[in-house]
Design a protein around this motif. Structure first.
Motif, PDB file in Angstrom:
ATOM      1  N   SER A  84      49.937  42.652  33.070  1.00  0.00           N
ATOM      2  CA  SER A  84      48.306  42.496  32.804  1.00  0.00           C
ATOM      3  C   SER A  84      47.829  41.201  32.754  1.00  0.00           C
ATOM      4  CB  SER A  84      48.280  43.384  31.458  1.00  0.00           C
ATOM      5  OG  SER A  84      48.696  44.394  31.428  1.00  0.00           O
ATOM      6  N   SER A  85      46.711  41.095  33.243  1.00  0.00           N
ATOM      7  CA  SER A  85      45.957  39.805  33.052  1.00  0.00           C
ATOM      8  C   SER A  85      44.516  40.153  32.955  1.00  0.00           C
ATOM      9  CB  SER A  85      46.119  38.786  33.935  1.00  0.00           C
ATOM     10  OG  SER A  85      45.892  39.322  35.315  1.00  0.00           O
ATOM     11  N   ASP A  86      43.631  39.096  32.291  1.00  0.00           N
ATOM     12  CA  ASP A  86      42.160  39.298  32.538  1.00  0.00           C
ATOM     13  C   ASP A  86      41.643  38.166  32.521  1.00  0.00           C
ATOM     14  OD1 ASP A  86      42.105  38.896  29.013  1.00  0.00           O
ATOM     15  OD2 ASP A  86      43.462  40.582  29.408  1.00  0.00           O
ATOM     16  N   GLY A 115      47.715  39.174  39.100  1.00  0.00           N
ATOM     17  CA  GLY A 115      46.759  38.582  38.330  1.00  0.00           C
ATOM     18  C   GLY A 115      45.962  37.567  38.888  1.00  0.00           C
ATOM     19  N   ASP A 116      46.658  36.748  39.279  1.00  0.00           N
ATOM     20  CA  ASP A 116      46.034  35.281  40.002  1.00  0.00           C
ATOM     21  C   ASP A 116      45.809  35.701  41.289  1.00  0.00           C
ATOM     22  OD1 ASP A 116      46.511  33.797  37.888  1.00  0.00           O
ATOM     23  OD2 ASP A 116      48.505  32.722  38.677  1.00  0.00           O
ATOM     24  N   ALA A 117      46.370  36.638  42.082  1.00  0.00           N
ATOM     25  CA  ALA A 117      45.793  36.864  43.458  1.00  0.00           C
ATOM     26  C   ALA A 117      44.218  37.591  43.478  1.00  0.00           C
ATOM     27  CB  ALA A 117      46.674  37.717  44.155  1.00  0.00           C
ATOM     28  N   VAL A 118      44.101  38.414  42.337  1.00  0.00           N
ATOM     29  CA  VAL A 118      43.051  39.097  42.029  1.00  0.00           C
ATOM     30  C   VAL A 118      41.916  38.255  41.708  1.00  0.00           C
ATOM     31  CG1 VAL A 118      41.583  40.964  40.719  1.00  0.00           C
ATOM     32  CG2 VAL A 118      44.082  41.368  41.648  1.00  0.00           C
ATOM     33  N   LYS A 119      42.258  37.272  40.667  1.00  0.00           N
ATOM     34  CA  LYS A 119      41.315  36.314  40.235  1.00  0.00           C
ATOM     35  C   LYS A 119      40.732  35.470  41.280  1.00  0.00           C
ATOM     36  CE  LYS A 119      40.854  32.881  36.572  1.00  0.00           C
ATOM     37  NZ  LYS A 119      41.059  31.575  36.766  1.00  0.00           N
ATOM     38  N   ASN A 120      41.712  34.858  42.069  1.00  0.00           N
ATOM     39  CA  ASN A 120      41.462  34.029  43.425  1.00  0.00           C
ATOM     40  C   ASN A 120      40.358  34.809  44.264  1.00  0.00           C
ATOM     41  OD1 ASN A 120      42.822  31.959  42.153  1.00  0.00           O
ATOM     42  ND2 ASN A 120      44.617  32.640  43.540  1.00  0.00           N
ATOM     43  N   ASP A 127      39.963  46.839  36.416  1.00  0.00           N
ATOM     44  CA  ASP A 127      38.607  47.019  35.870  1.00  0.00           C
ATOM     45  C   ASP A 127      37.935  45.778  36.381  1.00  0.00           C
ATOM     46  OD1 ASP A 127      36.090  46.984  34.657  1.00  0.00           O
ATOM     47  OD2 ASP A 127      36.988  47.798  32.746  1.00  0.00           O
ATOM     48  N   LEU A 128      36.844  45.634  37.459  1.00  0.00           N
ATOM     49  CA  LEU A 128      36.346  44.857  37.953  1.00  0.00           C
ATOM     50  C   LEU A 128      34.972  44.770  37.089  1.00  0.00           C
ATOM     51  CD1 LEU A 128      37.615  45.079  41.462  1.00  0.00           C
ATOM     52  CD2 LEU A 128      38.405  43.766  39.842  1.00  0.00           C
ATOM     53  N   GLY A 129      34.766  44.798  35.939  1.00  0.00           N
ATOM     54  CA  GLY A 129      33.348  44.813  35.352  1.00  0.00           C
ATOM     55  C   GLY A 129      32.790  45.959  35.494  1.00  0.00           C
ATOM     56  N   GLY A 130      33.194  47.254  35.215  1.00  0.00           N
ATOM     57  CA  GLY A 130      32.603  48.379  35.305  1.00  0.00           C
ATOM     58  C   GLY A 130      32.869  49.099  36.641  1.00  0.00           C
ATOM     59  N   SER A 167      39.778  43.011  34.208  1.00  0.00           N
ATOM     60  CA  SER A 167      41.231  42.967  33.930  1.00  0.00           C
ATOM     61  C   SER A 167      42.141  43.682  35.208  1.00  0.00           C
ATOM     62  CB  SER A 167      41.524  43.560  32.889  1.00  0.00           C
ATOM     63  OG  SER A 167      41.183  44.904  32.809  1.00  0.00           O
ATOM     64  N   VAL A 168      43.216  43.532  35.150  1.00  0.00           N
ATOM     65  CA  VAL A 168      44.184  44.060  36.301  1.00  0.00           C
ATOM     66  C   VAL A 168      45.555  44.260  35.672  1.00  0.00           C
ATOM     67  CG1 VAL A 168      44.396  41.743  37.291  1.00  0.00           C
ATOM     68  CG2 VAL A 168      45.130  43.729  38.535  1.00  0.00           C
ATOM     69  N   LYS A 169      46.060  45.508  35.927  1.00  0.00           N
ATOM     70  CA  LYS A 169      47.437  45.820  35.566  1.00  0.00           C
ATOM     71  C   LYS A 169      48.182  46.415  36.719  1.00  0.00           C
ATOM     72  CE  LYS A 169      48.180  49.258  32.451  1.00  0.00           C
ATOM     73  NZ  LYS A 169      47.887  50.105  31.117  1.00  0.00           N
ATOM     74  N   THR A 170      49.306  45.747  36.912  1.00  0.00           N
ATOM     75  CA  THR A 170      50.077  45.925  38.139  1.00  0.00           C
ATOM     76  C   THR A 170      51.652  46.555  37.550  1.00  0.00           C
ATOM     77  OG1 THR A 170      50.629  43.734  38.457  1.00  0.00           O
ATOM     78  CG2 THR A 170      48.899  44.757  39.625  1.00  0.00           C
ATOM     79  N   TYR A 171      52.449  46.857  38.249  1.00  0.00           N
ATOM     80  CA  TYR A 171      53.829  47.082  38.158  1.00  0.00           C
ATOM     81  C   TYR A 171      54.741  46.512  38.990  1.00  0.00           C
ATOM     82  CZ  TYR A 171      52.070  50.291  34.667  1.00  0.00           C
ATOM     83  OH  TYR A 171      51.248  50.681  33.525  1.00  0.00           O
ATOM     84  N   GLU A 172      55.909  46.061  38.571  1.00  0.00           N
ATOM     85  CA  GLU A 172      56.702  45.323  39.523  1.00  0.00           C
ATOM     86  C   GLU A 172      56.390  43.831  40.117  1.00  0.00           C
ATOM     87  OE1 GLU A 172      57.115  48.553  42.619  1.00  0.00           O
ATOM     88  OE2 GLU A 172      57.682  49.702  40.722  1.00  0.00           O
ATOM     89  N   VAL A 173      54.955  43.963  40.468  1.00  0.00           N
ATOM     90  CA  VAL A 173      54.739  42.394  41.020  1.00  0.00           C
ATOM     91  C   VAL A 173      53.408  42.157  40.252  1.00  0.00           C
ATOM     92  CG1 VAL A 173      53.879  41.179  43.169  1.00  0.00           C
ATOM     93  CG2 VAL A 173      55.519  43.216  43.340  1.00  0.00           C
ATOM     94  N   ASP A 174      53.602  40.671  39.871  1.00  0.00           N
ATOM     95  CA  ASP A 174      52.186  40.438  38.968  1.00  0.00           C
ATOM     96  C   ASP A 174      51.143  39.796  40.197  1.00  0.00           C
ATOM     97  OD1 ASP A 174      50.513  39.261  37.543  1.00  0.00           O
ATOM     98  OD2 ASP A 174      51.952  37.363  36.550  1.00  0.00           O
TER      99      ASP A 174
END
Ligand code: ADP
Ligand code: MG
Length: 332
Positions: A27-29, A47-52, A185-188, A38-45
């Protein structure tokens, strides 16, 4: 003492890290596009890819960043835009056509006049409102190849569809990484990949526009769930009326359609995001006609009079909160 604390916290950290690996949940936000995500994934993290990706798209679409492609368009009246910006503008214009102009990416002069870009909220004078209205018309945006232009005084704002575009990109990025179960959750704007790891659907709560809790839960797999609501950004005027950041392009004033929120559920996040804004402007009756006419989306509408209207395609997957004061009605 300090050393002991350090060893202890290092041990706790190691246990946490191990448990994260063991369950395979990441999980990361972060903050991007002017909102918490925020993003929650399984097996592979991821978080950084979504933020970028959120930051990359913000640098193209941001209306407040003069150096973005949209910022450049608004400052100069034209821009040589990337394929992605051109694509999003064209798709937004398509949704404008579909909704009789309830979605209009040239509504920015009104958004600005009401203070929603700066947070210095105020009811503009009738002259200012009329001026903003005369500067709102999506048919004045021209796209030739990669050149986008608008007439003098006009400005483009992709705020109503940008998070949807991010949603579609995130879904693609996660799937490309081999992820089969994720929720962001990309802000709603909620995007889901697959269902939960156990195969059951994701449960997305729909916020109560009249309070802090939720009106109910929608169960989805592989779908976007996007809500536009008056509760997100608003001020109360001298007459005690709530004035929110979603503008009716026909009047250049905050929408007043009888809806308190509009949630759109579908496979395409740009469509869901654009339609949620447009439907909030159009109101329940026109939204119902739109739903009958078009494919690819379902909706949950919360009205000022205490109804929750749910379209037929999701009536089995929407669950009203226990003890709810709202009355559930199905649009069939
Ligand atoms: P949010 O992005 O705040 O979750 P929306 O997707 O509904 O909500 O987008 C609202 C934003 O879109 C506003 O902040 C404004 O910048 C812009 N906007 C407001 N009204 C309209 C409209 N009728 N058509 C297109 N864009 C709009
Ligand atoms: Mg929207």
């Amino acid at each position: 003492m300090f050393k002991k604390f350090f060893i202890l916290s290092a041990a706790v950290f190691a246990v946490l890290a191990l448990s994260a690996c063991a369950s395979g949940e990441f999980s990361s936000d972060f903050f991007a596009m002017d909102t918490y995500m925020s993003v929650k994934t399984y097996e592979v993290d991821a978080g950084d890819a979504v933020k970028n990706e959120a930051e990359r798209l913000e640098s193209l679409f941001s209306v407040t960043d003069e150096k973005s492609e949209i910022g450049t368009l608004n400052a100069n009246g034209r821009v040589e835009a990337s394929e992605e910006t051109v694509d999003l503008i064209e798709r937004a214009i398509g949704i404008s056509g579909m909704t009789d102009g309830a979605l209009d990416i040239t509504v920015y002069p009104a958004v600005r006049a009401w203070g929603f870009t700066t947070g210095e909220y105020a009811v503009p004078s009738p002259e200012k409102i009329e001026e903003a209205r005369s500067l709102t018309d999506f048919t004045k945006v021209t796209v030739e190849g990669n050149t986008v232009s608008v007439p003098d005084g006009f400005a483009v704002d992709l705020g109503a569809v940008a998070k949807g575009y991010l949603g579609d990109r995130v879904s693609q990025i996660l799937k490309n990484a081999g992820i089969t179960s994720a929720i962001a959750d990309l802000g709603g704007s909620i995007v889901t990949v697959g269902g939960k790891p156990d195969g059951s659907p994701w449960r997305v709560a729909i916020r109560d526009p009249n309070g802090e809790g939720s009106v109910g839960v929608i169960e989805v797999k592989d779908k976007c769930v996007v809500t536009s609501g008056g509760y997100e950004r608003y001020f109360t005027d001298e007459d005690g009326v709530k004035r929110w950041h979603i503008i009716d392009p026909a009047t250049a004033e905050p929408a007043d359609s009888g809806l308190l929120s509009a949630t759109v559920i579908g496979g395409g996040c740009v469509l869901c995001d654009g339609l949620s804004t447009a439907i909030f402007v159009m109101g329940a009756e026109k939204a119902e006609a739109l739903w009958r006419r078009e494919e690819g989306f379902e909706m949950i509408l919360v009205t000022e009079t205490g109804d929750i209207l749910v379209t037929d395609g999701i009536k089995e997957s929407f669950f009203l909160s226990e003890g709810s004061a709202y009355e559930l009605k199905v649009i069939g």
